[in-house]
Write a protein that holds these residues in place. Sequence first.
Motif, PDB file in Angstrom:
ATOM      1  N   ARG A   7       0.829  -1.211   0.000  1.00  0.00           N
ATOM      2  CA  ARG A   7       0.000   0.000   0.000  1.00  0.00           C
ATOM      3  C   ARG A   7       0.861   1.257   0.000  1.00  0.00           C
ATOM      4  NH1 ARG A   7      -5.455  -0.681   1.396  1.00  0.00           N
ATOM      5  NH2 ARG A   7      -6.029  -2.805   2.059  1.00  0.00           N
TER       6      ARG A   7
ATOM      7  N   ALA B 221       2.460   1.571  -3.617  1.00  0.00           N
ATOM      8  CA  ALA B 221       1.616   1.345  -4.795  1.00  0.00           C
ATOM      9  C   ALA B 221       1.772   2.414  -5.872  1.00  0.00           C
ATOM     10  CB  ALA B 221       0.150   1.241  -4.369  1.00  0.00           C
TER      11      ALA B 221
ATOM     12  N   HIS C  48      -4.979  -3.784  -4.633  1.00  0.00           N
ATOM     13  CA  HIS C  48      -4.836  -2.997  -5.857  1.00  0.00           C
ATOM     14  C   HIS C  48      -4.983  -3.905  -7.083  1.00  0.00           C
ATOM     15  CE1 HIS C  48      -3.098  -0.363  -2.840  1.00  0.00           C
ATOM     16  NE2 HIS C  48      -3.154   0.639  -3.705  1.00  0.00           N
TER      17      HIS C  48
END
Length: 363
Positions: free
Chosen positions: A140, A143, A186
């Motif tokens: 995260r 990303a 994602h």
Amino acid sequence: MVMVPACFSESYAEARPKFCEAAAAAGGVLGSWFNPNGRGPGGERLFLDTARFGPMDAEKMLVLIAGTHGVEGHCGSGAEIAWLRDGGPAKLPADTGALLIHALNPHGFAWTRRVTEDNVDLNRNFVDHDKAYPANDGYRALADAILPAAWDEASRTETERVFQAFTQKHGAFGLQGAISGGQYSHPDGIFFGGRKPTWSNRTVRAIARQDLSRARHVAVIDFHTGLGPFGHGELICAVPPGARSFDRARAWYGDEMTSPEGGTSTSAIVVGIMTDAFSQELPDAEVTPIAIEYGTYSVPEVLNAVRADNWLHQRGDLGSALGRALKADMKERFFPAGDKWREMVWARAEQTIGWAVKGLAAG
């Protein structure tokens, strides 16, 4: 003597008929599983093909798998075809059969991608999708650097800055784990495990139930590329060190075997690996799985190719000069050109298959 380089193919469209012809010539029972979710770059239909050898009720089965990560299918396909052309099926003990799975991820193989048509990394997809997904806070945090808005010098410089900062805090292996360990947050990112079982996931489970349900001892060898010294085939056992299958694999492969959880592998610890499906679908069998990971280029070069390919399919133009260059680089990083690497692949595959058959014979 088998002509090793000729066993390898430059495309999925070349590899499929070559595999089917070699399997038929060796006396295999062929099966084909059509993937209805799109076609290849030349408009070709996409299939997962299988070839089964030996007694239908064989209690001992050798399983060879090519193309879990699509672009790595060049390697696995070549090894399977070399085994077939070298008379591998005829050399098996009378009580031992074999199942070859070719192009487990035909979409990725055809399109020179690691991932499936869903942008899913199959080796992160075999989790329980009814439970909460494993968290990956590191991904995260990274990303935006992993998938930049543009693919240019400025974005590469910024990505390198972010990666270096993360490495200073968590170490190089911490960076590798955050990026490649698997993520479920994602869908447009890399190493994405998916939100449901993919077509390839469902299909390989069906194949295991259909072709291996009578087996009591199953040796699984899954072919991969991208990590480690050039041409070296690392034997990775991704099950927990306390598992019985880990001890069996250690007995079969000795000190050649490595363990991500034991800290001896070039691979990060990953969740949801494909070979888990065999122990899940064959609860009455002793399943002993390993992956052969053939080294190609450095980790940063390989990772950069994966990121570039993902950017290209998410935000780029496949038909552009940049798109063609990125595709060529992706193929080279996972399937190096030249005969030497391919000959090294077969030498290690032949050795490892021999160990697996010997292990099966020991019962």
